[in-house]
Design a protein around this motif. Structure first.
Motif, short mmCIF file in Angstrom:
data_model
loop_
_atom_site.label_atom_id
_atom_site.label_comp_id
_atom_site.label_asym_id
_atom_site.label_seq_id
_atom_site.Cartn_x
_atom_site.Cartn_y
_atom_site.Cartn_z
N TYR A 31 0.83 -1.21 0.00
CA TYR A 31 0.00 0.00 0.00
C TYR A 31 0.87 1.25 0.00
CZ TYR A 31 -4.06 2.95 1.09
OH TYR A 31 -5.07 3.90 1.04
N PRO A 53 -3.73 -10.06 4.17
CA PRO A 53 -5.13 -10.35 4.51
C PRO A 53 -6.07 -9.76 3.46
CG PRO A 53 -3.93 -9.45 6.40
CD PRO A 53 -3.05 -9.26 5.22
N LEU A 54 -7.21 -10.40 3.26
CA LEU A 54 -8.16 -9.95 2.23
C LEU A 54 -8.58 -8.50 2.46
CD1 LEU A 54 -9.90 -10.60 -0.23
CD2 LEU A 54 -11.65 -11.48 1.35
N SER A 55 -8.75 -8.09 3.70
CA SER A 55 -9.17 -6.71 3.96
C SER A 55 -8.15 -5.71 3.44
CB SER A 55 -9.40 -6.50 5.47
OG SER A 55 -8.19 -6.74 6.19
N GLN A 56 -6.87 -6.01 3.60
CA GLN A 56 -5.82 -5.12 3.08
C GLN A 56 -5.79 -5.15 1.55
OE1 GLN A 56 -1.94 -5.53 4.91
NE2 GLN A 56 -2.83 -5.93 6.93
N LYS A 58 -8.37 -5.63 -0.41
CA LYS A 58 -9.53 -4.86 -0.87
C LYS A 58 -9.26 -3.36 -0.77
CE LYS A 58 -13.62 -6.45 0.38
NZ LYS A 58 -14.69 -7.07 1.21
N ASP A 59 -8.65 -2.94 0.32
CA ASP A 59 -8.33 -1.51 0.49
C ASP A 59 -7.37 -1.02 -0.58
OD1 ASP A 59 -9.94 -1.37 2.73
OD2 ASP A 59 -8.29 -1.45 4.17
N GLU A 92 -14.14 -10.21 -4.98
CA GLU A 92 -14.35 -9.39 -3.78
C GLU A 92 -13.56 -8.09 -3.85
OE1 GLU A 92 -14.84 -10.81 0.20
OE2 GLU A 92 -14.61 -12.89 -0.47
N CYS A 93 -12.39 -8.14 -4.50
CA CYS A 93 -11.53 -6.96 -4.60
C CYS A 93 -11.90 -6.07 -5.78
CB CYS A 93 -10.08 -7.39 -4.71
SG CYS A 93 -9.41 -8.17 -3.22
#
Length: 235
Positions: A31, A53-56, A58-59, A92-93
């Motif tokens: 990021y 992680p998936l959350s990172q 996606k962000d 999802e992303c």
């Protein structure tokens, strides 16, 4: 939208896909690197399915898209379950492209249903970082079979090939009338010359930028490669 034609001629300029990866793993500070160098010349950006992680993930993909970038997830997976897991991550992303995976009808259908451009591997792939084996003729036949089933293009691990990589790249791109991305281990100007000669739709660079193979900070290296690939063709 009509597919980009993968024509081998002196007027075609391959696109650089910047991969925020080193040795087939996404770097932990992906990021921050994108944020620092998002204004460089590259339009296409991506990374691998491991280990963030998936959350990172996606962000970061959301940030890339907000900056007008086209987004790529490349999945190094060899079982249908792992490949399908990667496809679901891409959905999802909100990724534009899913590259990699061993071809699967299930993954192909999922990508078509979710508006993802699917570009599977060809050849016999194993290990991580990946190794490519097989013959060019076999890979061309595989590619044509997958394209007939509706995939967008092909992810060719040309420089991971155990044979003559430059020859494979040229012959494969010439024979396959669809977008081909030559992915992995492009680590110097000699291979950039070969990429210009083969004239694929796109190529990836990740580890070489982190290892400073093109001399400069991350953004300077991106710009050097983009400018070099657009310069006068090798004859």
């Amino acid at each position: 939208m009509e597919k980009e034609k993968n024509l081998t001629n002196r007027y075609h300029t391959p696109s650089l896909i910047v991969m925020l990866t080193h040795e087939d793993q996404t770097v932990q500070n992906a990021y921050e690197i994108f944020d620092a160098y998002k204004d460089s010349d590259a339009e296409y950006w991506g990374f691998k399915e491991e280990p963030l992680p998936l959350s990172q993930m996606k962000d970061l993909y959301a940030y890339m898209k907000s900056c007008g970038k086209k987004t790529v997830l490349e999945v190094v997976a060899y079982t249908q379950a792992e490949c399908m897991s990667g496809a679901k991550m891409a959905a999802e992303c909100g990724c534009d492209f899913l590259m990699g995976t061993v071809y699967s009808d299930v993954v192909n259908e999922f990508c078509r249903e979710n508006g993802i451009k699917y570009m599977p591997f060809v050849g016999e792939i194993h290990d991580r970082p990946s190794v490519l084996e097989g013959t060019c003729e076999e890979m061309i036949l595989q590619a044509r079979e997958y394209l007939a089933k509706g995939v967008y293009g092909i992810d060719l691990l040309g420089y991971r090939y155990t044979g003559d990589a430059a020859r494979l790249n040229e012959e494969f791109v010439r024979a396959v009338d669809a977008p081909v991305c030559i992915a992995g281990s492009i680590n110097g100007y000699q291979r950039l010359n070969e990429i210009r000669k083969a004239a694929p739709w796109a190529f990836t660079i990740g580890s070489a930028f982190f290892e400073n193979k093109f001399d400069g900070n991350f953004g300077e290296q991106i710009n050097k490669v983009c400018q070099y690939i657009k310069s006068e063709k090798i004859t």
